[in-house]
Enzyme design. Structure first.
Site, PDB file in Angstrom:
ATOM      1  N   ARG A 276      52.777 -54.722 -24.024  1.00  0.00           N
ATOM      2  CA  ARG A 276      51.525 -54.075 -23.664  1.00  0.00           C
ATOM      3  C   ARG A 276      50.929 -53.501 -24.943  1.00  0.00           C
ATOM      4  O   ARG A 276      51.618 -53.297 -25.937  1.00  0.00           O
ATOM      5  CB  ARG A 276      51.756 -52.965 -22.639  1.00  0.00           C
ATOM      6  CG  ARG A 276      52.703 -51.890 -23.084  1.00  0.00           C
ATOM      7  CD  ARG A 276      53.077 -50.913 -21.984  1.00  0.00           C
ATOM      8  NE  ARG A 276      54.029 -49.928 -22.442  1.00  0.00           N
ATOM      9  CZ  ARG A 276      53.720 -48.839 -23.113  1.00  0.00           C
ATOM     10  NH1 ARG A 276      52.454 -48.593 -23.412  1.00  0.00           N
ATOM     11  NH2 ARG A 276      54.633 -47.983 -23.515  1.00  0.00           N
TER      12      ARG A 276
ATOM     13  N   ARG B  40      43.286 -46.506 -25.170  1.00  0.00           N
ATOM     14  CA  ARG B  40      42.910 -45.204 -24.626  1.00  0.00           C
ATOM     15  C   ARG B  40      41.400 -45.038 -24.689  1.00  0.00           C
ATOM     16  O   ARG B  40      40.810 -45.205 -25.761  1.00  0.00           O
ATOM     17  CB  ARG B  40      43.555 -44.081 -25.434  1.00  0.00           C
ATOM     18  CG  ARG B  40      45.059 -44.067 -25.345  1.00  0.00           C
ATOM     19  CD  ARG B  40      45.590 -42.881 -26.130  1.00  0.00           C
ATOM     20  NE  ARG B  40      47.037 -42.989 -26.273  1.00  0.00           N
ATOM     21  CZ  ARG B  40      47.725 -42.367 -27.194  1.00  0.00           C
ATOM     22  NH1 ARG B  40      47.104 -41.572 -28.057  1.00  0.00           N
ATOM     23  NH2 ARG B  40      49.031 -42.505 -27.267  1.00  0.00           N
TER      24      ARG B  40
ATOM     25  N   ARG C 197      64.630 -58.950 -39.359  1.00  0.00           N
ATOM     26  CA  ARG C 197      63.647 -58.817 -40.432  1.00  0.00           C
ATOM     27  C   ARG C 197      64.078 -57.623 -41.272  1.00  0.00           C
ATOM     28  O   ARG C 197      64.639 -56.656 -40.751  1.00  0.00           O
ATOM     29  CB  ARG C 197      62.236 -58.579 -39.879  1.00  0.00           C
ATOM     30  CG  ARG C 197      61.619 -59.817 -39.280  1.00  0.00           C
ATOM     31  CD  ARG C 197      61.249 -60.848 -40.315  1.00  0.00           C
ATOM     32  NE  ARG C 197      60.035 -60.467 -41.062  1.00  0.00           N
ATOM     33  CZ  ARG C 197      59.605 -61.122 -42.144  1.00  0.00           C
ATOM     34  NH1 ARG C 197      60.278 -62.146 -42.628  1.00  0.00           N
ATOM     35  NH2 ARG C 197      58.496 -60.725 -42.759  1.00  0.00           N
TER      36      ARG C 197
ATOM     37  N   ARG D  30      52.379 -51.137 -45.144  1.00  0.00           N
ATOM     38  CA  ARG D  30      51.865 -49.778 -45.054  1.00  0.00           C
ATOM     39  C   ARG D  30      52.262 -48.962 -46.273  1.00  0.00           C
ATOM     40  O   ARG D  30      53.198 -49.322 -47.004  1.00  0.00           O
ATOM     41  CB  ARG D  30      52.324 -49.080 -43.779  1.00  0.00           C
ATOM     42  CG  ARG D  30      53.818 -48.975 -43.574  1.00  0.00           C
ATOM     43  CD  ARG D  30      54.133 -48.350 -42.224  1.00  0.00           C
ATOM     44  NE  ARG D  30      55.566 -48.172 -42.009  1.00  0.00           N
ATOM     45  CZ  ARG D  30      56.092 -47.508 -41.004  1.00  0.00           C
ATOM     46  NH1 ARG D  30      55.302 -46.965 -40.098  1.00  0.00           N
ATOM     47  NH2 ARG D  30      57.396 -47.391 -40.856  1.00  0.00           N
TER      48      ARG D  30
ATOM     49  N   GLU E 263      55.769 -50.373 -48.261  1.00  0.00           N
ATOM     50  CA  GLU E 263      56.752 -51.067 -47.426  1.00  0.00           C
ATOM     51  C   GLU E 263      56.434 -52.561 -47.410  1.00  0.00           C
ATOM     52  O   GLU E 263      55.380 -52.959 -46.924  1.00  0.00           O
ATOM     53  CB  GLU E 263      56.664 -50.522 -45.997  1.00  0.00           C
ATOM     54  CG  GLU E 263      57.960 -49.982 -45.480  1.00  0.00           C
ATOM     55  CD  GLU E 263      57.798 -49.321 -44.119  1.00  0.00           C
ATOM     56  OE1 GLU E 263      57.565 -50.037 -43.130  1.00  0.00           O
ATOM     57  OE2 GLU E 263      57.900 -48.082 -44.061  1.00  0.00           O
TER      58      GLU E 263
ATOM     59  N   TYR F  40      66.217 -52.734 -31.174  1.00  0.00           N
ATOM     60  CA  TYR F  40      65.428 -51.759 -31.926  1.00  0.00           C
ATOM     61  C   TYR F  40      65.315 -50.491 -31.090  1.00  0.00           C
ATOM     62  O   TYR F  40      64.750 -50.500 -30.002  1.00  0.00           O
ATOM     63  CB  TYR F  40      64.036 -52.300 -32.247  1.00  0.00           C
ATOM     64  CG  TYR F  40      63.220 -51.292 -33.037  1.00  0.00           C
ATOM     65  CD1 TYR F  40      63.431 -51.143 -34.403  1.00  0.00           C
ATOM     66  CD2 TYR F  40      62.299 -50.461 -32.409  1.00  0.00           C
ATOM     67  CE1 TYR F  40      62.736 -50.200 -35.130  1.00  0.00           C
ATOM     68  CE2 TYR F  40      61.593 -49.516 -33.131  1.00  0.00           C
ATOM     69  CZ  TYR F  40      61.811 -49.386 -34.489  1.00  0.00           C
ATOM     70  OH  TYR F  40      61.127 -48.448 -35.208  1.00  0.00           O
TER      71      TYR F  40
ATOM     72  N   ASP G 135      64.225 -46.304 -30.965  1.00  0.00           N
ATOM     73  CA  ASP G 135      63.682 -45.103 -31.563  1.00  0.00           C
ATOM     74  C   ASP G 135      64.797 -44.069 -31.615  1.00  0.00           C
ATOM     75  O   ASP G 135      65.827 -44.197 -30.932  1.00  0.00           O
ATOM     76  CB  ASP G 135      62.508 -44.569 -30.732  1.00  0.00           C
ATOM     77  CG  ASP G 135      61.253 -45.422 -30.894  1.00  0.00           C
ATOM     78  OD1 ASP G 135      61.055 -45.972 -31.997  1.00  0.00           O
ATOM     79  OD2 ASP G 135      60.475 -45.537 -29.929  1.00  0.00           O
TER      80      ASP G 135
END
Length: 368
Positions: free
Chosen positions: A172, A176, A249, A280, A300, A348, A350
């Protein structure tokens, strides 16, 4: 009787939490890490008074009060809010996609105007059953947002064309229709005051830690030290790559100290264009509202992973996931060994996920 109850392989967040909770239960732990420092990828290094995130930006966010209270019991967190900016062709756009972004793209001022443009472009794309990442993105946000803010950045990050990437990478896309640049919707968000190393230091206080030790260089000798192992490294490496090598990666970082007080005015600026090799630039002082006369930035660079590189993003496609299932089954049968963390789970995570999983595992392990 062995010298330690637990040998914890990896001094990152998962290993440090397990060590802390084990110590509270009176267990004797030895934590080892092949790097010369604790903290894994959330390690922060003090560079002239600025806490530099050596392995990329880490912003703690969660809606789970138990997890938030837990990490705050070791170190105070500040009020940092992640509000990245994207640079495309020299133009700046706010992320995530919100009314500021839509004004920057189309000069629209109302949610109805923005929604009408997105709906029209989604309809024009005509994608009913997305077969790849490009089709998935077009079916969610239309051509303008995709071409301006997604396509080149994603292809640079993954090193593959968007049409060759699976659709599930973008399940998704947050859109907003408010003027809100807060990237995360979570109730709690911030950075430890003094950096993440301070958090890991507090978790490992009173636990023996040996750094610069690669478990695989003296595996048999290490196994003799403890009754149980907690392994937080790559699961395929643990099993000698018997079913093949899981793909990742990787990233390369270029850190630079600049004798100016403010380089880009924001902690995170994404560079969309494919001709710019980095994804970034991080300006670390902004994570902690620093007012130093100098600054430190990090570029990066995404890259293909080899066994010599640090694994960052698992390539969770069908081939790799099937391979991981085989390793997971081997892990289930491995005696006196707990597997945990992003590399052992080939997922992955958080940081709040890692905290939650480590606490759950310790609760299961140390049942009163």
């Amino acid at each position: 009787m062995k010298e330690y109850d637990y040998l914890i392989i990896g001094a990152g967040l998962y290993g440090a939490i397990f060590a802390h909770e084990a110590k509270k239960k009176g267990k004797k732990c030895l934590v080892i890490d092949k790097r010369p420092h604790i903290g894994g990828n959330i390690y922060c290094e003090d560079v002239n008074g600025i806490n530099v995130h050596k392995y990329g930006a880490h912003i703690f966010h969660t809606s789970n009060k138990k997890i938030w209270d837990y990490v705050n019991s070791f170190v105070e967190f500040n009020r940092y809010t992640n509000s990245p900016v994207a640079n495309h062709n020299g133009n700046l756009y706010n992320l995530p996609f919100n009314m500021n972004t839509f004004y920057q793209l189309w000069k629209v001022k109302t949610p109805a105007e923005a929604k009408a443009i997105i709906d029209k472009q989604v309809k024009e794309a005509g994608v009913e059953d997305p077969q790849n990442l490009e089709e998935q993105a077009l079916s969610l946000v239309g051509a303008d947002i995709y071409n301006t803010l997604i396509k080149e950045y994603t292809e640079k990050q993954w090193g593959r064309k968007a049409t060759e990437l699976p659709a599930f990478i973008i399940k998704r896309l947050p859109v907003r229709f408010t003027f809100d640049n807060n990237y995360f919707n979570d109730l709690y968000q911030g950075i430890p005051i003094g950096g993440y190393t301070k958090l890991i230091d507090a978790l490992l206080e009173g636990t023996e830690v040996r750094l610069g030790i690669n478990y695989f260089d003296s595996r048999q000798e290490m196994d003799e030290l403890a009754e149980t192992k907690v392994y937080t490294g790559m699961i395929d490496e643990y099993f000698d790559y018997q079913h093949g090598v899981l793909e990742y990666r990787s990233l390369r970082f270029e850190h630079e100290k600049l004798d100016i007080p403010n380089y880009q005015g924001n902690a995170v600026v994404n560079y969309i264009n494919s001709e710019i090799p980095y994804t970034r630039i991080i300006e670390h002082k902004h994570f902690e509202f620093g007012e130093q006369e100098h600054t430190v930035i990090t570029k990066e660079y995404p890259m293909e992973w080899t066994k010599k590189d640090e694994p960052y993003y698992p390539v969770n496609d069908e081939k790799n996931n099937e391979m991981f299932k085989k390793y997971k089954e081997m892990a289930r049968q491995e005696e006196n060994t707990i597997f945990g963390g992003r590399l052992a789970d080939y997922k992955y995570y958080d940081m709040h996920h890692v905290v939650g999983l480590a606490l759950k595992k310790t609760e299961e392990t140390f049942i009163d």
